[in-house]
Design an enzyme around this catalytic site. Sequence first.
Site, short mmCIF file in Angstrom:
data_model
loop_
_atom_site.label_atom_id
_atom_site.label_comp_id
_atom_site.label_asym_id
_atom_site.label_seq_id
_atom_site.Cartn_x
_atom_site.Cartn_y
_atom_site.Cartn_z
N ARG A 50 0.72 -1.17 -0.04
CA ARG A 50 0.01 0.01 -0.02
C ARG A 50 0.78 1.34 -0.13
O ARG A 50 0.47 2.33 -0.64
CB ARG A 50 -0.82 -0.08 1.07
CG ARG A 50 -1.86 1.26 1.48
CD ARG A 50 -2.79 1.01 2.38
NE ARG A 50 -2.46 0.62 3.74
CZ ARG A 50 -1.76 1.63 4.69
NH1 ARG A 50 -1.79 2.84 4.32
NH2 ARG A 50 -1.69 1.06 5.72
N TYR A 103 -12.87 25.75 -4.18
CA TYR A 103 -13.58 24.60 -4.60
C TYR A 103 -14.61 24.24 -3.83
O TYR A 103 -14.23 23.76 -2.49
CB TYR A 103 -12.57 23.47 -5.17
CG TYR A 103 -12.79 22.25 -5.64
CD1 TYR A 103 -13.52 22.05 -6.62
CD2 TYR A 103 -12.37 20.99 -5.01
CE1 TYR A 103 -14.02 20.74 -7.48
CE2 TYR A 103 -12.64 19.72 -5.68
CZ TYR A 103 -13.56 19.70 -6.83
OH TYR A 103 -13.80 18.52 -7.32
N ASP A 176 -4.46 25.14 -3.44
CA ASP A 176 -4.73 24.44 -4.30
C ASP A 176 -4.23 24.81 -5.87
O ASP A 176 -4.67 25.68 -6.32
CB ASP A 176 -6.30 24.06 -4.45
CG ASP A 176 -6.78 23.16 -5.57
OD1 ASP A 176 -6.01 22.70 -6.54
OD2 ASP A 176 -8.03 22.81 -5.43
N LYS A 201 -6.68 16.15 -13.26
CA LYS A 201 -6.74 16.99 -14.34
C LYS A 201 -5.62 17.30 -15.32
O LYS A 201 -5.57 16.33 -16.24
CB LYS A 201 -7.22 18.30 -13.86
CG LYS A 201 -8.65 18.17 -12.85
CD LYS A 201 -9.13 19.69 -12.36
CE LYS A 201 -10.50 19.35 -11.85
NZ LYS A 201 -10.66 18.38 -10.70
#
Length: 387
Positions: A50, A103, A176, A201
Amino acid sequence: MSDETRLIRTGTLAGPLAKTVGPPIQKGSTVLLPSAAALYDDDNFVTYGRSGLSAQMSLRSALVDLEDAAGVTLYPSGMAAIAGALLALLKSGDEILVVDNVYKPVRRFCDQVLTRFGVAVTYFDPGASPEALVSGASAAVRLIFLETPGSLSFEMQDLPRIAELARARGILTATDNTWGAGLIFRPLEHGVDISLQALTKYVCGHSDTFMGSAAARDPVLVRKLEDGVTNMGWAVSGEDAYAMLRGLRTLPLRLARHGESGLEVARWLRDQPEVAAMYHPALPGCPGHDIWKRDFKGACGLFSFALKPAPDTAVEAFLDALQLFGLGFSWGGFESLAISCAPQLRVRNFERDYGGPLIRLHIGLENPGDLIADLRSGLDAYRRLAG
């Protein structure tokens, strides 16, 4: 050996891996360690799949170079990166200052999760001066969360000055930076403590893989972010990490095209009689252009514009008339997108007049002339219902 044992043991790699231009994708939850002593050796970072294997480590290394960071942590989405970073750094009794144009899912996380765990959340006007913002922060403020350009409305903040003043008071800053993609703007170079991205994105670039990242220069912050990933159980797959690394290779070429086409479309829109105002920081005359020109190395394909006032039915007619622009939220891929902004703007504390209905566009990699023709069709539909 019996067949059962032999089939478990057979098929392992006999020699070194062939060298390819991309890293191997290792699939495995179990990591085999070389000795009993290594089982509990704290310096042995990879003891469980992980935590990331070859592709994940290669991507982290590449993002360290991109962000000019000391370390980067990975998360299964951009929202997870923001949530993971804030949970790793904040505790009960702290206060966080959040820019009001953030956002919308970040706002939801702050209101519904952070407050439930005893973190006070205060939203501030994106137009506030750095001096007013930082001097007005209470003694409980641990972190200032920023986003520039701001979501939907594209306000620009003076991040270097905010970071400088916040650091003097012992307040962390995080931003961000998905619009800047770590390429046209590097927050860490401007004094910001944590740079966050939705790799989903522009780094991905193909609208088909989710991931987020958090980058920092301070080794203490890097360790806190890494501990947060471990403690919360975040993980990304080798396949997804490979896809992100592949996207990263062409990021400069794609982002340049997005930016150039975006400005071409924005310049055309500015001159259309149905348009009331433009909100593109790289466009001269738009709000925040001076800060963009000083701090950014380019632009991406995301911006907004305001139509002249008209009923909601006219806005819907504009969007429904578009053929090349898809109606969707998650920008940054090769395709062009459009949305109306009004429903998301209603949750803000600081109201602002944009001049009319606000439309956000993402300009993809299509021919900009074709996109302009499509927008003209939409504006024609808008005009017919605008009265």
